[in-house]
Write an enzyme that holds these catalytic residues in place. Structure first.
Site, PDB file in Angstrom:
ATOM      1  CG  HIS A   1     -95.326  15.021  -8.631  1.00 58.19           C
ATOM      2  ND1 HIS A   1     -95.621  14.365  -9.814  1.00 58.19           N
ATOM      3  CD2 HIS A   1     -94.339  15.906  -8.942  1.00 58.19           C
ATOM      4  CE1 HIS A   1     -94.857  14.834 -10.784  1.00 58.19           C
ATOM      5  NE2 HIS A   1     -94.080  15.772 -10.285  1.00 58.19           N
TER       6      HIS A   1
ATOM      7  CG  ASP B   1    -113.795  33.498 -16.324  1.00 61.26           C
ATOM      8  OD1 ASP B   1    -114.231  33.671 -15.163  1.00 61.26           O
ATOM      9  OD2 ASP B   1    -114.198  34.157 -17.295  1.00 61.26           O
TER      10      ASP B   1
END
Length: 444
Positions: free
Chosen positions: A155, A384
């Site tokens: 982060h 994908d």
């Protein structure tokens, strides 16, 4: 269900092309410095397709090659984050790539996933603040042939949108889909120059082991009912400027669900303080990119978010809150995060003073904070890699209390809420009858 995950191999993946010398060091921005010292995680689950899916060894080989290729674009992720010196050493040392065997079928796990079990599908401890790794990847192989790709990014160098952009670009690289390959822009330090902190602000405030996370699913009909409920509430007592047309609109899905969850949190905690009145602060994460004038591209990589702070709410024991008015006040605070706010934020000092004051109040126990972060409408199901879209995308819970993370269901009509509370608070919260009446599905 609880799962057993056994690591079977570890490898370091380096960029397929070396990072040029002039890009060796990436300066952290002021907003990177303020980011909590944790990892942003999420896991993509894929069903086995015997007709089109290759062997798992081929899948792993393809993932490793495409990861090496995409790291040439996202070169800081293959480096090491040096927090004290406020920079990333883009030294191409690489990222850990772990393969693990999951001792169950994918369908068994997805029947009732336990949020805290999800951390077994990622290779790094989420709150390992001493770790200098920027990225970790884990391929989890289920007994049925299904698999899950776990990812976690520091982060300190990336917010949630940056993480999703990286993953989507990695998938496009694996698929060979050139038009969908987004080139990241590393401009955060130029827009928000780093600061030398003269006060002891702790970016890790709120990190705790004493919390439990539960997953609750709200279907479209339940959310619509909440929107209707809060739309009918008047704004009496709303102490702010005259409402704009924007503020007169009915609540969004996330606004209505946020107000509802917070209302039930207040109902289960407001009488626990041992005194008559209690202060509350509500925080909503806001993406800054579209709030610049002109807007920044979504592929700007880094921490480009701030929390809209709605405070204080002062409630007496037994007092009911007008949550319709709360929604409008929250929206009003979010609308204040505009280009003028960003210009002040770029100066840094005023914002840091506000953060320090609010964190001091939390430490002294004078207020309760409750935070919301929404990944709804983010392209989380567009990953994908060549074997179809994921059947489920989830986020292992961060080690913060009083935190709610929203994610769309796969069909994008419902919302999954990951709610993290202290164990004793959760024991009351999850038994609240009004809350349970709106939940479509819950996970332990």
């Amino acid at each position: 269900m609880k799962v057993e995950v056994e690591v079977i191999s570890k490898k370091i993946i380096k960029p397929s092309s070396p990072t040029p010398d002039h890009l060796r060091y990436l300066q952290l921005s002021f907003l990177d410095q303020l980011a909590p010292p944790v990892y942003n995680p999420f896991v993509l689950f894929y069903e086995f397709n015997g007709e089109t899916q290759p062997k798992i060894t081929e899948i792993s080989s393809h993932l490793k090659k495409s990861l090496a290729d995409v790291l040439t674009l996202f070169y800081p992720l293959a480096g090491r984050v040096f927090k004290q010196n406020h920079f990333v050493d883009c030294n191409d040392e690489g990222v850990p790539y772990v393969e693990a065997q999951v001792k169950c079928s994918l369908s068994d796990f997805l029947n009732n996933p336990i949020p805290d079990e999800l951390k077994k599908f990622i290779p790094l401890e989420l709150d390992d603040i001493a770790n200098e790794l920027a990225l970790g990847v884990q391929l989890n192989i289920f007994e049925c042939g299904g698999f899950a790709i776990g990812q976690c990014i520091s982060h300190k160098i990336a917010d949630g949108l940056s993480h999703f952009m990286f993953s989507k670009t990695w998938a496009a690289t694996a698929l060979g889909d050139q038009p969908r390959i987004e080139l990241p822009e590393f401009v955060s330090a130029a827009l928000f120059p780093p600061k030398e902190f003269n006060i002891g602000y702790d970016a890790g405030i709120g990190i705790t082991k004493n919390r439990v996370t539960k997953r609750f699913v709200f279907d479209a009909s339940k959310i619509e009912s909440l929107k209707t409920k809060y739309k009918g509430k008047d704004s009496s007592g709303f102490n702010s400027r005259v409402l704009s047309l924007e503020n007169k609109k009915g609540p969004s899905r996330v606004e209505a669900l946020s107000a509802f969850i917070w209302s039930r949190f207040v109902a289960t905690t407001k009488d626990d303080a041992g005194h008559d009145e209690k202060h509350y602060i509500v925080l909503h994460s806001v993406n800054l990119r579209p709030r610049f004038d002109p807007p920044l591209p979504q592929h700007c990589f880094g921490n480009f978010y701030r929390g809209a702070m709605t405070a204080p709410f002062l409630l007496s024991s037994g007092e009911e809150c007008n949550y319709g008015a709360v929604i409008m006040k929250v929206r009003d605070e979010i609308n204040k995060i505009n280009n003028d706010y960003i210009k002040r934020l770029q100066q840094g000092n005023e914002h840091l003073s506000v953060l320090q004051e609010s964190s001091d109040n939390v430490i002294r126990g004078e207020v309760d904070t409750f935070s919301f972060s929404s990944f709804c409408r983010f392209p989380v199901y567009d990953n994908d890699f060549g074997w179809g879209r994921p059947v489920w995308v989830s986020s292992p819970p961060l080690t913060f209390k009083n935190l709610v993370v929203f994610m769309d269901t796969k069909e994008a009509d419902g919302i999954e809420a990951y709610i993290s509370l202290e164990e004793e608070v959760m024991a009351k919260f999850e038994c609240d009858t009004e809350f349970l009446a709106c939940v479509s599905l819950s996970g332990c």
